[in-house]
Scaffold this motif. Sequence first.
Motif, PDB file in Angstrom:
ATOM      1  N   THR A 160      -4.136  17.659  -3.349  1.00 51.67           N
ATOM      2  CA  THR A 160      -4.146  17.137  -1.731  1.00 51.67           C
ATOM      3  C   THR A 160      -5.240  16.474  -1.345  1.00 51.67           C
ATOM      4  OG1 THR A 160      -5.327  18.882  -1.354  1.00 51.67           O
ATOM      5  CG2 THR A 160      -2.932  19.771  -1.381  1.00 51.67           C
ATOM      6  N   SER A 161      -4.943  15.797  -0.346  1.00 55.48           N
ATOM      7  CA  SER A 161      -6.022  14.779   0.139  1.00 55.48           C
ATOM      8  C   SER A 161      -7.400  15.515   0.261  1.00 55.48           C
ATOM      9  CB  SER A 161      -5.595  14.101   1.384  1.00 55.48           C
ATOM     10  OG  SER A 161      -4.270  13.465   1.559  1.00 55.48           O
ATOM     11  N   SER A 201      -4.817  -1.557  -7.678  1.00 51.03           N
ATOM     12  CA  SER A 201      -5.779  -0.393  -7.816  1.00 51.03           C
ATOM     13  C   SER A 201      -4.977   0.840  -7.661  1.00 51.03           C
ATOM     14  CB  SER A 201      -6.880  -0.447  -6.337  1.00 51.03           C
ATOM     15  OG  SER A 201      -6.196  -0.550  -5.249  1.00 51.03           O
ATOM     16  N   PHE A 202      -5.520   1.838  -8.266  1.00 54.32           N
ATOM     17  CA  PHE A 202      -4.929   3.026  -8.178  1.00 54.32           C
ATOM     18  C   PHE A 202      -5.870   4.245  -8.190  1.00 54.32           C
ATOM     19  CE2 PHE A 202      -3.174   7.162 -10.275  1.00 54.32           C
ATOM     20  CZ  PHE A 202      -1.876   7.291  -9.637  1.00 54.32           C
ATOM     21  N   THR A 203      -5.703   5.227  -7.193  1.00 53.07           N
ATOM     22  CA  THR A 203      -6.457   6.425  -7.027  1.00 53.07           C
ATOM     23  C   THR A 203      -6.033   7.562  -7.164  1.00 53.07           C
ATOM     24  OG1 THR A 203      -6.542   6.044  -4.622  1.00 53.07           O
ATOM     25  CG2 THR A 203      -8.080   4.713  -5.533  1.00 53.07           C
ATOM     26  N   LEU A 204      -6.567   8.543  -7.565  1.00 50.85           N
ATOM     27  CA  LEU A 204      -6.062   9.972  -7.580  1.00 50.85           C
ATOM     28  C   LEU A 204      -7.297  10.853  -7.337  1.00 50.85           C
ATOM     29  CD1 LEU A 204      -4.151  12.191  -8.442  1.00 50.85           C
ATOM     30  CD2 LEU A 204      -5.100  12.193 -10.954  1.00 50.85           C
ATOM     31  N   SER A 205      -7.169  11.560  -6.296  1.00 51.46           N
ATOM     32  CA  SER A 205      -8.428  12.587  -5.556  1.00 51.46           C
ATOM     33  C   SER A 205      -8.240  13.791  -6.218  1.00 51.46           C
ATOM     34  CB  SER A 205      -8.444  12.423  -4.030  1.00 51.46           C
ATOM     35  OG  SER A 205      -7.355  12.901  -3.628  1.00 51.46           O
ATOM     36  N   ILE A 242       0.846  -1.165  -0.166  1.00 49.07           N
ATOM     37  CA  ILE A 242       0.027  -0.079  -0.042  1.00 49.07           C
ATOM     38  C   ILE A 242       1.056   1.183   0.098  1.00 49.07           C
ATOM     39  CG2 ILE A 242      -1.900   1.414   1.225  1.00 49.07           C
ATOM     40  CD1 ILE A 242      -2.825  -1.270   2.497  1.00 49.07           C
ATOM     41  N   LEU A 243       0.834   2.149  -1.159  1.00 47.28           N
ATOM     42  CA  LEU A 243       1.108   3.384  -0.943  1.00 47.28           C
ATOM     43  C   LEU A 243       0.367   4.488  -1.357  1.00 47.28           C
ATOM     44  CD1 LEU A 243       4.126   4.859  -1.622  1.00 47.28           C
ATOM     45  CD2 LEU A 243       3.766   4.591  -3.745  1.00 47.28           C
ATOM     46  N   SER A 244       0.700   5.549  -0.314  1.00 50.43           N
ATOM     47  CA  SER A 244      -0.445   6.678  -0.279  1.00 50.43           C
ATOM     48  C   SER A 244       0.498   7.913   0.062  1.00 50.43           C
ATOM     49  CB  SER A 244      -1.387   6.398   0.830  1.00 50.43           C
ATOM     50  OG  SER A 244      -0.834   6.484   2.064  1.00 50.43           O
ATOM     51  N   LEU A 245      -0.069   8.945  -0.927  1.00 51.32           N
ATOM     52  CA  LEU A 245       0.880  10.295  -0.543  1.00 51.32           C
ATOM     53  C   LEU A 245      -0.266  10.978  -0.275  1.00 51.32           C
ATOM     54  CD1 LEU A 245       2.985  10.397  -3.871  1.00 51.32           C
ATOM     55  CD2 LEU A 245       3.665   9.694  -1.452  1.00 51.32           C
ATOM     56  N   PRO A 246      -0.089  11.961   1.143  1.00 46.84           N
ATOM     57  CA  PRO A 246      -1.345  12.860   1.178  1.00 46.84           C
ATOM     58  C   PRO A 246      -1.317  14.076   0.316  1.00 46.84           C
ATOM     59  CG  PRO A 246       0.836  13.161   2.739  1.00 46.84           C
ATOM     60  CD  PRO A 246       0.988  11.893   1.691  1.00 46.84           C
ATOM     61  N   GLY A 247      -0.426  14.330  -0.423  1.00 45.35           N
ATOM     62  CA  GLY A 247      -0.339  15.400  -1.510  1.00 45.35           C
ATOM     63  C   GLY A 247       0.925  15.788  -2.143  1.00 45.35           C
ATOM     64  N   THR A 287      -6.712   9.972   0.067  1.00 45.48           N
ATOM     65  CA  THR A 287      -5.264  10.303  -0.267  1.00 45.48           C
ATOM     66  C   THR A 287      -5.214  11.179  -1.669  1.00 45.48           C
ATOM     67  OG1 THR A 287      -4.407   8.284  -0.963  1.00 45.48           O
ATOM     68  CG2 THR A 287      -4.272   8.917   1.314  1.00 45.48           C
ATOM     69  N   ALA A 288      -4.258  11.806  -1.935  1.00 50.98           N
ATOM     70  CA  ALA A 288      -4.072  12.536  -3.042  1.00 50.98           C
ATOM     71  C   ALA A 288      -3.773  11.638  -4.195  1.00 50.98           C
ATOM     72  CB  ALA A 288      -2.999  13.639  -3.180  1.00 50.98           C
TER      73      ALA A 288
END
Length: 772
Positions: free
Chosen positions: A678-679, A768-772, A653-658, A754-755
């Motif tokens: 940003t998140s 899975s890949f997400t972009l907010s 799991i890799l997540s970046l707050p922004g 997350t961003a």
Amino acid sequence: MYNRCLQIPRVVESIWNQSESSALEILPALKASIKGTNQATQTTASQDMKLAFQLEGYQEITDVNLVQAGCILYNLKPTKKSGDVVFSVVIDVQAQLDARKVIIRSPMRIINHFHCPLQVFTKASNWVEKIGDLPADSEFVVPLEVAHTSELLVGPNDEGYHTCDKSIQWRTLISEKKEGKKSVTFSCPKKEEGHTPFFFNAHCRTQSLRYVKGSSLEAPKYDIHINPVVTLKNLLSVPVFYTLQGTEHEFEIKSTESTQMTNVDIGKTMMFMRIPDYNGLEWKGEMTLRTTLKEYSQWGFRGTMENGWKLVSGSITSRDSKIWLYSPLTGLLTKQDYHCHTRGLVFVFFLSLHQGTSDEVFEHPAEKQEPIMFAYPTSKSIAPGKNKIQVKCSDSQWSDKFSLDAVGSTGFISCKTKEKEFELGVQIQLSYLSYTKMVLLTPRYLVVNETDGDICVSEPHGQTYDVEQHGCKPFWPIDKKDLSEMFVKKKGGKDVSLPFTYGKPHTTVLRLGEGSGIIVEVQITEAATVVAFRNFLGGNFTLQIINDTDDMPVTFHQQGVKDELKLAPRKAQLYTWQQPMGNRKLVWKVDEKENTNNLIKDGIGEIKFNSTPVYWVSFLDGTQRLLLFTEDIAKATKAQQAAELEQVDQEVILSLPGIGLSLVNNFTRKEISYIGITSSGIIWQNKIRRRWKDLNIKEMKALEDGYQKHRVEVANNKDAPPKNVKLEHHLEVDFTSMVMVKPNKRSMQRTYQTAFGYSSESPLISFSFTLS
């Protein structure tokens, strides 16, 4: 003789860390002092990052700002009155992380673009003195006094040549540039008579200066670039050899390589080119290199034959003293078993011109690996759609004419005979440098053998093709319009597979006798149909049927097939399609009641046998599909949940707050603009029919305010019993159990996005890949 102290410090480099302050004794002729504020105690202001230096014989230069990177030109003031020439130096400030690299140098540089070393000389009155070596592809900083008062000479680092025939002066180069002449040609005569001199071009470029302290009108603030007169690049697929008039050596240029011609006198020197072996002939051509060459032009070659000679046409592009030799069109025929011919309204590169006809023919034998290179003749129109070619295979008819203008297009052409039809896939692509169109011709049908042995494939009434282990071979079907069927067997074996289709994509396990099998995979693209065969491995069968009952037999067969198979109680059996070209559904029968399953999705159900409930389950075990019949409901339930209960042995799991990009003014140290992702911030959701949905912004704010108050109360009184909290907008919630009581009783959750987010799991690989 110029001042020695001004000759030595052509370049002086110093690294200054902003957190230090020091005085430097760089050279006997140059002293410098640096002052700054300690970065650990307070922010360094622009006026604190200063440099002061003094060149021997000149007054000190102070307050050199080191905050901003770039070049600054300073006029030097002599300590004693001297001549009228104003000397200048350049301070080159380079930023390197938290440090500044300061280069104090003469304002003039010489840039060598040759792949060979040169020598630099100075000329004053009647004498010439060497002042330095100029390695290949490097720069040379001209000494201070030479740059301002003397003339320059350049020559190759070869004792067999003199220096250039005339001096290099920046004022002359600038004057020629203003008159529209890009560069000036210089020659270095050969000491031995009868040989061609060494030629080079020189031109001036003004250096980019951030600031000028004083006057720059008479300052030699230029870079003098030394370039080859001609650079020849070979973009053909074959090596070429050339010889220049007045030289003895022949030089080779391999495909995609280039060479710098040092002995070319533009407008006078003739170049002789030879292609030693293309299409079984040696080709020769000559050309006088001149500045009046068109940007795009053709070049003629001759090939010697027993009954005369052939004339062919290539193409060159000339731009900024660079010549590219290329083929406008390249035809590459791959995976052919038959001789192919091309004909059309083109001059095929390296082929015979038939006198009295408008068609030119080129043969491409099956064993030939090199591509066909050709160009449209200049006498014909090059309007889109008007230049077309035709192709035929062996004794077939010519295909319909097709255009090569549309880059990126794909399609098929057909070459017919009385017995069969040769179909070729056509792909038109543009080369990396965009000069050559690549026309790739491949058989429409290809058979790929990825097994560990040789195989044979055939149609019901067609030719048999032997395909070697790990080999590839074209396949020319005869009756594809009626049946599109194919068989396969191991070479030397007697067992032949059932017929399967190559007209649509699929992956199928085929039987080859008892206990043996092979996997066929058909892939269809815009330019080809690939039939690939792989080894059969355990777990790759279409289906495994398990009868885990005490006394219930199971009868099954493929839909549309009359031949039924029977599975006794407490037995298991591997199964693949009885008719690979039939309807791919499994029909199984218990107690004369039929059921149908397409074996694509997991499933579970209940049937009756002698009034006893029996459960069937369809599920995956790894890559193997299983169909289980059992009387034990616990076994059925566990089998259905097998995939869900399989433990994950790896999770990433890799997540970046922004992430953000800031643009800052380096002078004022102020941010000009900022852009970022940003998140999402806190999100409140409620559950509606198994799905989480976001509440509106007002409700989210009310819930978040109430949640923060609830946390404070719990921290102060941990033993307080749970209670409902009434909030704005008619909300009533229980934060302890995370339940919304009013206006509707629903579960709720507090979350955020997350961003950037990425996750993967194994062994059931999931990404899975997400972009907010």
